[in-house]
Enzyme design. Structure first.
Site, short mmCIF file in Angstrom:
data_model
loop_
_atom_site.label_atom_id
_atom_site.label_comp_id
_atom_site.label_asym_id
_atom_site.label_seq_id
_atom_site.Cartn_x
_atom_site.Cartn_y
_atom_site.Cartn_z
N GLU A 53 0.88 -1.18 0.00
CA GLU A 53 0.00 0.00 0.00
C GLU A 53 0.91 1.22 0.00
O GLU A 53 1.56 1.52 1.00
CB GLU A 53 -0.90 -0.01 1.25
CG GLU A 53 -1.82 -1.22 1.35
CD GLU A 53 -2.92 -1.23 0.29
OE1 GLU A 53 -3.14 -0.19 -0.36
OE2 GLU A 53 -3.53 -2.28 0.11
N CYS A 97 -1.89 9.14 2.86
CA CYS A 97 -1.59 8.64 1.51
C CYS A 97 -2.69 9.01 0.53
O CYS A 97 -2.43 9.21 -0.65
CB CYS A 97 -1.39 7.14 1.55
SG CYS A 97 -2.79 6.29 2.33
P1 NAD Z 1 8.79 4.61 4.14
O1 NAD Z 1 8.64 3.78 2.92
O2 NAD Z 1 9.99 5.45 4.27
O3 NAD Z 1 8.73 3.71 5.45
C1 NAD Z 1 7.66 2.85 5.72
C2 NAD Z 1 8.16 1.72 6.62
O4 NAD Z 1 9.12 0.96 5.90
C3 NAD Z 1 8.88 2.21 7.90
O5 NAD Z 1 8.57 1.35 8.96
C4 NAD Z 1 10.34 2.10 7.51
O6 NAD Z 1 11.19 1.93 8.63
C5 NAD Z 1 10.30 0.85 6.66
N1 NAD Z 1 11.44 0.70 5.73
C6 NAD Z 1 12.18 1.69 5.16
N2 NAD Z 1 13.14 1.13 4.40
C7 NAD Z 1 13.00 -0.22 4.49
C8 NAD Z 1 13.68 -1.32 3.93
N3 NAD Z 1 14.72 -1.16 3.13
N4 NAD Z 1 13.25 -2.57 4.25
C9 NAD Z 1 12.18 -2.75 5.04
N5 NAD Z 1 11.51 -1.74 5.62
C10 NAD Z 1 11.91 -0.48 5.33
O7 NAD Z 1 7.44 5.48 4.21
P2 NAD Z 1 7.09 6.60 5.29
O8 NAD Z 1 7.79 7.86 4.94
O9 NAD Z 1 7.23 6.06 6.65
O10 NAD Z 1 5.52 6.76 5.04
C11 NAD Z 1 4.99 7.68 4.17
C12 NAD Z 1 4.64 7.00 2.87
O11 NAD Z 1 3.71 5.96 3.12
C13 NAD Z 1 3.96 7.93 1.91
O12 NAD Z 1 4.47 7.70 0.62
C14 NAD Z 1 2.49 7.53 1.99
O13 NAD Z 1 1.75 7.84 0.83
C15 NAD Z 1 2.61 6.05 2.21
N6 NAD Z 1 1.40 5.50 2.83
C16 NAD Z 1 0.59 4.71 2.07
C17 NAD Z 1 -0.61 4.22 2.61
C18 NAD Z 1 -1.55 3.38 1.79
O14 NAD Z 1 -2.44 2.75 2.36
N7 NAD Z 1 -1.40 3.33 0.47
C19 NAD Z 1 -0.94 4.53 3.92
C20 NAD Z 1 -0.08 5.30 4.67
C21 NAD Z 1 1.11 5.79 4.12
#
Ligand code: NAD
Length: 520
Positions: A254, A291
């Site tokens: 997501e 998001c």
């Molecule tokens: P992010 O991708 O930076 O991090 C999300 C999670 O992934 C965190 O827990 C982070 O520690 C982890 N992560 C980062 N690198 C990783 C790796 N290499 N391996 C495994 N895990 C890793 O995103 P963010 O900045 O925390 O969140 C914001 C983003 O999330 C925005 O783009 C937003 O649109 C999206 N989002 C989407 C939804 C949806 O339902 N589509 C909902 C909420 C947020």
């Protein structure tokens, strides 16, 4: 600023005590409004992740063998416990994310709604289903859903309680264990939610939590689970998908969005007044860190000046503030780093010729992460805000001449998470919705109607994701399917006296008759 009375040092210590850290490393989890350290959050090593997965796997065996009715009873109790503790949950969400109380409270409603939906639906969806076999009467087959094993959940910071818990609920109901990795910044509210689930009777060990920076613990987590539920940015999603694919496990991703709103020309002044609070929510809810929130608004040319003036006036009047009560409409951003990113998008747009109609400034007088609701005009695709997800309280207004042009502009993005269409004639708005390339489209609302419709699958198209949450799909994805087939008498093949030529002819005739009689 006084910290809420519910957030005691004892509670914080108790919450983080379940996070494994053999290295003893910690991360300073701060209260966003003040920048003060709330607690040293233990940081898990890859070996800790492996051990947590093994413990989850062990606990899962007994849980999977527990009758569904008993498993569901845990969530019926948890539903009540979450509502009873909703203000403590909101305190924790606010402290770690800096969001407004109104949003923290709404967020705490989400797992409760998910529980309600699946408490009703799970018995039907998870039940063994009998289907016809290849030979009428003499054969049948059954579709049996079994838990995958250990479900890994990697969650973002913007809705930590909802993404930490709501996605775990159907996984647990289906008989899985869960291994959660929340974002370091926002680990407290999911940890508190898990303690409530355990109070409601969830067996200890079944819901494991590891903490750490994504690249440090994420890969080991993916290598030690049977399914990955990821919510986060599109960039990280690509990595997760590749790793899951290499391990031949399934995943749901997501991801981000660059969500458009189309205003139709049949909205009169009165309707615009009525809908303005919802339009503001669509853009500025959670300080734009949703998001599904709207970052682009398309308005008919003839209505544009009126719409712009009203929207800008309403956005300028929004009340910002740091408070653990329902007063402020808009809270802070997650961190000073994120504020710098949002600000850089606005500065880039201005440097390339866009105009700031309102906002556009940080508000250090309110707290270290406050940024004013910002409305831009003249944004083009050459600007960061024109194509990249800003993920803050910033929106661009555009005018359009024809509906075809509006639809083309709405679809002119790599993302496809959410869109919204606003009009008086619902049939016409629905026809526009059908033309938008997006996993969710809300009519006369920004995002909440689609997201809160727990019976309907919700996911992203294009680079906004793979798979969906909610609906039957949101439960079945946490299961493997077995096809158990029964043949009561062996009739599939030539008899001892039959040549293969005769058998082939008989087979062709049978296939035709079975189709005519609708037997197969
Ligand atoms: P992010 O991708 O930076 O991090 C999300 C999670 O992934 C965190 O827990 C982070 O520690 C982890 N992560 C980062 N690198 C990783 C790796 N290499 N391996 C495994 N895990 C890793 O995103 P963010 O900045 O925390 O969140 C914001 C983003 O999330 C925005 O783009 C937003 O649109 C999206 N989002 C989407 C939804 C949806 O339902 N589509 C909902 C909420 C947020």
């Amino acid at each position: 600023m006084t910290r809420p009375a519910s957030i005691t040092d004892d509670l914080l210590r108790r919450l983080v005590s379940r996070v494994p850290s053999t290295s003893g490393g910690t991360w300073k989890l701060t209260e966003v409004y003040t920048g003060e350290v709330l607690i040293e959050l233990p940081q898990s090593t890859p070996a800790d992740v492996e051990a947590a997965s093994a413990a989850a796997r062990e606990a899962q065996k007994a849980w999977a063998a527990t009758p569904l009715k008993e498993r569901l009873a845990v969530f019926a109790r948890a539903h009540e416990l979450i509502i009873a503790n909703q203000h403590t949950i909101a305190d924790l969400i606010q402290a770690e994310s800096g969001k407004a109380r109104r949003m923290a409270f709404e967020e705490a409603c989400d797992p409760v709604m998910v529980m309600s939906h699946y408490l009703k639906r799970a018995p039907k969806v998870l039940a063994r289903k009998r289907h016809a076999g290849p030979v009428p009467v003499l054969s049948h087959s059954s579709e049996v859903h079994i838990p995958r094993g250990v479900v890994g959940i990697i969650a973002p910071w913007n809705f930590p309680f909802a993404t930490g818990l709501s996605d775990a609920v159907p996984a647990l109901m289906a008989g899985n264990a869960v291994l959660l990795k929340p974002d370091n910044k926002t680990a407290l509210s999911p940890l508190y939610g898990i303690s409530l689930l355990e109070q409601a009777g969830l067996p200890e060990g079944l819901f494991q939590v590891v903490c750490g920076e994504g690249p440090e613990v994420g890969p080991t987590l993916i290598d030690n689970v049977d399914y990955v539920m990821f919510t986060g940015s599109t960039g990280t999603g690509r990595f997760i998908g590749e790793r899951a694919g290499a391990n031949l496990i399934d995943c749901c991703l997501e991801l981000g969005g660059k969500n458009p709103m189309i205003v139709l020309d049949d909205l009169d002044d009165a309707a615009l007044d009525d809908l303005m609070p919802s339009m503001l929510f669509a853009v500025f809810a959670n300080t734009g860190q949703v998001c599904m929130h709207i970052e682009r608004i398309y308005v008919p040319e003839g209505m544009y000046p009126t719409f712009r003036d009203r929207f800008v006036a309403a956005a300028s009047a929004l009340r910002l503030g740091a408070a653990y009560d329902f007063g402020p409409e808009i809270g802070g951003l997650i961190s000073p780093d994120h504020l710098a990113r949002v600000q850089s998008h606005v500065e880039d747009a201005v440097a390339r010729g866009a105009q700031v109609l309102c906002g556009g400034r940080a508000r250090p007088d309110l707290g270290p992460t406050f940024f004013e609701p910002t409305v831009l005009e003249g944004v083009t695709k050459e600007m960061l805000h024109g194509t990249v997800e800003t993920f803050g309280p910033v929106v661009a207004l555009h005018s359009y001449r024809t509906l075809d042009e509006a639809v083309a502009l709405a679809n002119d993005t790599d993302y496809g998470l959410n869109a919204s269409v606003w009009g008086t004639d619902i049939k016409r708005a629905l026809a526009v919705a059908d033309r938008i390339e997006s996993g969710n489209v809300n009519i006369n609302d920004g995002l909440a109607t689609a997201y809160a419709s727990k019976g309907t699958p919700s996911g992203g198209l294009k680079t906004s994701g793979v798979g969906a949450r909610h609906g039957d799909q949101g439960l079945l994805k946490y299961t493997d399917v077995k096809n158990i087939a029964v043949l009561k008498k062996q009739v599939m093949g030539p008899t001892a006296k039959q040549t293969y030529d005769d058998y082939a002819k008989q087979m062709q005739m049978s296939l035709r008759w079975m189709r005519k009689l609708r037997l197969r």
